[in-house]
Design an enzyme around this catalytic site. Sequence first.
Site, PDB file in Angstrom:
ATOM      1  N   SER A 143      -9.434 -13.644  56.946  1.00  0.00           N
ATOM      2  CA  SER A 143      -9.635 -13.461  55.517  1.00  0.00           C
ATOM      3  C   SER A 143      -8.305 -13.242  54.802  1.00  0.00           C
ATOM      4  O   SER A 143      -7.421 -14.087  54.876  1.00  0.00           O
ATOM      5  CB  SER A 143     -10.625 -12.312  55.282  1.00  0.00           C
ATOM      6  OG  SER A 143     -11.000 -12.228  53.936  1.00  0.00           O
ATOM      7  N   ASP A 298      -9.281 -16.193  48.096  1.00  0.00           N
ATOM      8  CA  ASP A 298      -8.533 -15.749  49.268  1.00  0.00           C
ATOM      9  C   ASP A 298      -8.460 -16.889  50.290  1.00  0.00           C
ATOM     10  O   ASP A 298      -9.078 -17.943  50.094  1.00  0.00           O
ATOM     11  CB  ASP A 298      -9.144 -14.471  49.843  1.00  0.00           C
ATOM     12  CG  ASP A 298     -10.509 -14.672  50.483  1.00  0.00           C
ATOM     13  OD1 ASP A 298     -11.142 -15.708  50.215  1.00  0.00           O
ATOM     14  OD2 ASP A 298     -10.943 -13.791  51.252  1.00  0.00           O
ATOM     15  N   ASP A 300      -9.724 -17.804  53.175  1.00  0.00           N
ATOM     16  CA  ASP A 300     -10.904 -18.480  53.719  1.00  0.00           C
ATOM     17  C   ASP A 300     -11.964 -18.733  52.655  1.00  0.00           C
ATOM     18  O   ASP A 300     -13.065 -19.180  52.961  1.00  0.00           O
ATOM     19  CB  ASP A 300     -11.487 -17.711  54.902  1.00  0.00           C
ATOM     20  CG  ASP A 300     -12.109 -16.379  54.521  1.00  0.00           C
ATOM     21  OD1 ASP A 300     -11.571 -15.722  53.608  1.00  0.00           O
ATOM     22  OD2 ASP A 300     -13.127 -15.992  55.126  1.00  0.00           O
ATOM     23  N   ASP A 302     -13.926 -17.024  50.646  1.00  0.00           N
ATOM     24  CA  ASP A 302     -15.198 -16.337  50.425  1.00  0.00           C
ATOM     25  C   ASP A 302     -15.101 -15.287  49.314  1.00  0.00           C
ATOM     26  O   ASP A 302     -16.115 -14.762  48.876  1.00  0.00           O
ATOM     27  CB  ASP A 302     -15.755 -15.727  51.723  1.00  0.00           C
ATOM     28  CG  ASP A 302     -14.845 -14.688  52.361  1.00  0.00           C
ATOM     29  OD1 ASP A 302     -13.737 -14.448  51.836  1.00  0.00           O
ATOM     30  OD2 ASP A 302     -15.240 -14.123  53.398  1.00  0.00           O
TER      31      ASP A 302
END
Length: 568
Positions: A143, A298, A300, A302
């Site tokens: 993340s 961010d 990734d 999500d």
Amino acid sequence: MWKNEYNRWKEFGQLDEKLSNQLAEIDSDEQSLEDAFYKNLEFGTGGMRGKLGPGTNRMNIYTIRRAAEGLASYVNDRGLSNRGVAIAYDSRYMSKEFAVETARVLGHHGIPSYVFTSLRPTPELSFAVRYLQTAAGVVITASHNPPEYNGFKAYNEDGGQLPPKQAESMISFVNKVEDELNVEAADKEELEKNGLLNWVDEKVDNAYLEKLKSVTVQPDIEKNISLVFTPLHGTARDLVEKGLMQSGFSSIHIVEEQAQPDPEFSTVESPNPEEHQAFAMAIDQGNAIGADLLLATDPDADRMGVAVPDENGEFKVLTGNQTGALMLDYILEHTPNLPDNGQLIKTIVTSEFGRVIANHHNVSTLDVLTGFKFIGEKIREYEQTGDHKFLFGYEESYGYLVKDFARDKDAVQACVLIAEVGAYYKNQGKTLLDALDELYQKHGYFLEDLLSVKLDGKSGAEKIKQIMDDFREADIKEVGGKKVVAVEDYATTERRYVEDGTVEEIDLPTSNVLKFILEDDCWFCLRPSGTEPKIKFYFGVKTSSMTDSEKLLESLKSTVNERLHALI
């Protein structure tokens, strides 16, 4: 004990050359060696995350193989091995290598893998599990953690992160793997030849983009809004840009310096849209072109953050609670024929602002534990029972889900919707800040904040436990001038009322979380992070003016901070 583990690695004759060299570099640093070997990298309810490097407490090909071996046993135990596993990965160091290692271990057990040819957002992995009808999914990501981290997140056949019972099963299989160095992994080329390693690309992208069209609430409104978007060196550029374009947005400006994947995240201190410094380049570009809205995701993809120019033309970054409230109100206000059983789902540390907005539209609200897996779990339950219709889900940490074709927080969906909300208000001569102020005037001035304390290593973990024990055992009667009405301990799933000592059961899974309910709609909550060496303190207040809310919030924070610093 850790020295035995260290010697086991050091004496392993087939140790990966790169890891062997890294191990030699810290050979005389006993503190570093202890931290690398004093435990196995914990596989928790959300998977595992840690620093890259050699050791049982690090992310490397051997700890990845251990996790993949556990996943193979989990899939076989459920009798779903023929359906395979979808695998995605982000822009971090070793992400693609870890994805392939996962596929190699699964392939050794005859379980096919469907691996994306290049990096993809986490929510697309969630979608891919459902679209390809696989038994499970994996995304290799840490993340918004610093560059030295990576992680392994597991998903069930519904495309959601594993809920508690499934997670317990998966964890038990991972923990049964005693020797990560000797987990067998099949040859990549052989797996490709035998149909056990399949590469996935535009077919899933196009299917996702088709579903993304359903996020639009009012297709016919004018989309004359200027947008600046930064993927913060991560995975979101292609899908966000295509999603916005197909929704009718044409003035889309990409922060090119942050558009390319970069495992060092070299232009930001942290690739996290929750932190305002991540918007610095987007703000510069927004000022240069006179943008109406700035969007950041961010690595990734999500989580999504939003910045809006105020009355002085200076960009202000909205909180996750504020952005969620704006999107929620817009959906409920402009969706025709809201179902009678419609429901908002939010987490226990997310603002009560959402509940009040939902109540205004005769929509019920459900609180779940922190973690989007609990929102995904409820969506699936509603599909099976028909008791409720999911309308929106969010958490304060910049995670939102608009439509349930994905079962994890989805920054791509959120970018498309918040751009539409911005365009809608621009057509009325307003900004998102104007719209937010109208919501405050109607429902009260809700204000929240987060205090995050990082405590690394073994000693840090012990200190976090000490902090939780202190707040749990202390008889706290007042905080920031507000009386404590009740204490909710999610470890015991009990709510205790301070005045008369009565106890109620909390109908949620157990979790190491404490929430203090204060008078006058105030609260604070403390929770150790499940994925980072941190303990987080959440605060929420509500008054009849922004000035009063700001003062009260600061009073709560300072009182708790004093107690915290006395402990650490």
